[in-house]
Scaffold this motif. Sequence first.
Motif, PDB file in Angstrom:
ATOM      1  N   GLU A  18       0.851  -1.184   0.000  1.00 48.25           N
ATOM      2  CA  GLU A  18       0.000   0.000   0.000  1.00 48.25           C
ATOM      3  C   GLU A  18       0.886   1.233   0.000  1.00 48.25           C
ATOM      4  O   GLU A  18       1.649   1.462   0.935  1.00 48.25           O
ATOM      5  CB  GLU A  18      -0.908   0.010   1.240  1.00 48.25           C
ATOM      6  N   GLU A  19       0.803   1.991  -1.084  1.00 49.01           N
ATOM      7  CA  GLU A  19       1.579   3.224  -1.162  1.00 49.01           C
ATOM      8  C   GLU A  19       0.977   4.252  -0.206  1.00 49.01           C
ATOM      9  O   GLU A  19      -0.194   4.190   0.149  1.00 49.01           O
ATOM     10  CB  GLU A  19       1.555   3.763  -2.594  1.00 49.01           C
ATOM     11  N   ALA A  20       1.786   5.203   0.217  1.00 46.75           N
ATOM     12  CA  ALA A  20       1.300   6.249   1.108  1.00 46.75           C
ATOM     13  C   ALA A  20       0.053   6.910   0.501  1.00 46.75           C
ATOM     14  O   ALA A  20      -0.082   7.016  -0.715  1.00 46.75           O
ATOM     15  CB  ALA A  20       2.394   7.290   1.323  1.00 46.75           C
ATOM     16  N   LYS A  21      -0.840   7.341   1.359  1.00 45.43           N
ATOM     17  CA  LYS A  21      -2.091   7.935   0.892  1.00 45.43           C
ATOM     18  C   LYS A  21      -1.815   9.156   0.020  1.00 45.43           C
ATOM     19  O   LYS A  21      -0.952   9.964   0.311  1.00 45.43           O
ATOM     20  CB  LYS A  21      -2.963   8.304   2.086  1.00 45.43           C
ATOM     21  N   SER A  27      -5.369   5.202  -1.089  1.00 48.04           N
ATOM     22  CA  SER A  27      -4.136   4.427  -0.916  1.00 48.04           C
ATOM     23  C   SER A  27      -4.010   3.500  -2.110  1.00 48.04           C
ATOM     24  O   SER A  27      -4.875   2.641  -2.333  1.00 48.04           O
ATOM     25  CB  SER A  27      -4.180   3.611   0.380  1.00 48.04           C
TER      26      SER A  27
END
Length: 917
Positions: A193-196, A344
């Motif tokens: 999950e990439e940063a929001k 995300s």
Amino acid sequence: MEIAKAYEPKSAETHYERWEKNGYFAPEINRDPNAPKFSIVIPPPNVTGSLHMGHALQHTIMDVLTRWKRMQGYRTLWLPGTDHAGISVQRKVVEQLRNEEGKTPLDIGREEFVRRAWAWKEKYGNTITEQMRREGVSVDWSRERFTMDPDISKAVRNVFCELYEEGWIYRGLRIVNWCPKDKTVLSDLEVKEEAKKDGKLVYLQYPVITTDRKITVATTRPETMFGDTAVAVNPKDDRYKDLIGKIIALPLTDRKIPIIADEYVDAEFGTGAVKITPAHDPNDYLVGERHNLPRLLVMNEDGTMNAAAGADFEGIDRFEARKKVVERFEELGLLEKIEDYEVSLPICERCKTVIEPILSEQWFVKMEEMRDIALDLMQTEGVPHFSPQIPHEKVYTNWLENLKDWTVSRQLWWGHQIPAWYDGEGNVYVARNEAEAKEKAGGKELRQDQDVLDTWFSAGLWAFSTLGWTGEVDEQPSDDSSELKTKTSTDLEVFLPTDVLVTGRDIIFLWVSRMIMLTKKFTGKKAFEDVVVTGTVLGKDGKPMSKSRNNGVDPLEMFDKFGVDATRIYLASIATGADIKWNDVGVETYRNFANKIWNATRFCLMNSDGARVGNIEPQINTDEHRSLADKWILSRLNATSISVNKALAKYEFHTAVSLLYHFFWDDFCDWYIELKKDEINAGDIAASSFILSILEQALRLLHPFMPYLTEELWQKLPGVSNDLHNAAYRNPVAIAPGSDTDATIMLADFPKGDEAMIDERAELEMGTVIDLIRRVRNIRTEMNIRPSDKVAVHVAAKAAMQTIFVTNEAQILKLARADKLVVSEALEVPKASAKAVITNAEIAVPLEGLIDFDKERERLANQINKLDVELQRLNGQLSNAEFVNKAPAEKVEALRARRSEIEQQKGTLRSNLDALQ
């Protein structure tokens, strides 16, 4: 004996070739058949990789444990190997094809592509193993394995087939994580999950046929609307009850889709109406199954839209299609609004491409039974035991309890090709080879499944496949070597279960859990007892090291700059399980420590003609002829040995390093050598032999952390490498088999420590003398007394303590640079005296004649004033709430620490100034 004035790490690091050549790393070096075993399998680094700081940290920990156990007399096996790294190698070969020949894999075909992948592996795949040798790792290279070795490939096929035959592996149509760049499916654990990020929530209006109403759906992925096969609402939502069962004319298409009711829908989110796209969303897929909805795939493997999206969108990239859908809806007057929305993004952990959930037919492993195997081990035996235990054990258990089926097929050519064949009608035949498959198919023409297995499938067998397990009753080694057959079959019996796994928290689920499950399933044994979870070595900026941030630290550069041993012991000192910010100053500290060890050894060898390292027997500690300093250092050595062994047994590497650092630098160098210097310089053979014997044991304690330096120095000690037959004080296997001249510290006994040799009285008395000398030295520094000036030291203490000071008067006068020691029950000194307090005693140093009182008062007053100015500035910053809230936490903490330090310094200076009034 003379040795070089300065320590040259690269010179000492040449010992590795000798160690490997002599077979010191193999468990067979210990010829005692009754010796206990200790085994570790290395987390196999990718053949595409080069040594990074994470490797260096984990390899250091594993080597410390292995060398420690080897010196304790264990038959130690640290088994090395590399992973075939399916996606990574495939990408390398694809790039090579494109750059050098302008071709694609399809241009050359699977067989030629796989041949080239093997060629790439043979040319570049050994880079990291050569770099590992530089680290000093004592792995048994004769047992090195590769995840696509013939025997391991055989094990992989047998495991797959057995799981399939038992119904634990199946082929099915499911929503999977698809990487459009690598064009392969990924497991949930390979998706990060990439940063929001700032995204958009788009509100699209769908017209309802036979009414004048429109139903609005909110989505962050408008481009998937071409795959909508329904709109769902909550059955309890009064807003839409009258629309349930109605039909929608899906904009931009000629299709019609129903409005359905499903409790999955959250009436509070968006508009309370949700577009259902069963082929592009895992939750929608489940809704589609419940309502028997069609599954319409609208994207190609490369992330472009396919023909199902219509002629205007076919071939357009998914993100361009997203913009175009919004534009078309706006043109049609069906775009209600667009809101900012934090999203995300799931990304491929390797190439960082945004993952696309799509419907695909893949191979899966059922995880219910597998999960129960792992949970049962955890609940009944507490295996694996995590260190640090919290939070990893809880996270591991929670993950197991919510485990999903594992997608094991990958759309690649490099890897273990799935042992499944298809006939013309699409019937599948899972078999260990093509001949077996044809037999099952009644002789039909078959084609093998083009996919390969997830790299983690073969890695999950690593703990036992590397030890010779192939899944066949009559095992025949791949090279027809009877020696290998004997070794591997014995290895499986002797070294499984392994003792400990050292790994990062990021692959606890990818690898640790799967090894636990598969090893127990196929061997009936545990893969390992303990799991040491390392933290992440962060860049100097406190962020994860990465090429994009340009904040990586190359361990090879650290080796060149500071030496391998300094880098290793620094890494061990930060191995607490927590993330740590890299600091060159820390490595420099241990480079200085290495120099200290070298210089201390050099001094001990000076004027040592006739001296020899000997056995330190317990009775020496009670020998009345021994000085207090001798009894004290012997006690400190044994206490340190006991504590180091306890720390290593609990995987507290940082504690062990701290104990060794302070013993060698503080106790041995700063005090014991200084206390014995006159005797050594005078050529006292007994004193030289004793200090060399203490040094020799200290080098053994340090060896697992600093293998090169300790070997280099140990070889130079008289009575060690030059007298192999006088081995009463070390393990007889310190002599290399078949060798008449070669001995090594790595096979000497690791000092256990003996409680009987701990002398609390000697430690108390010597500690008191050291405190006295240290406080007098502090007074000299604080009062600016010239080094050449001798001082008078007055001590007030009770009778028992007085005896200690009087007995050690010569040492106190020498090390405190004093010419007079006055011991009494009460201090009788001039008012102008600097005073201090130690345990059970008061100290005073008369200052008359030693300093210029006026100048000293002025100096102290100026220092106090400077500190006041700095203190006022700090108080101003720290009382500013805005600054404290916005400044980095570490900066605020540093300022607070500095304020506390200044206040302490002011107190000392004020006391000194008062003494001069």
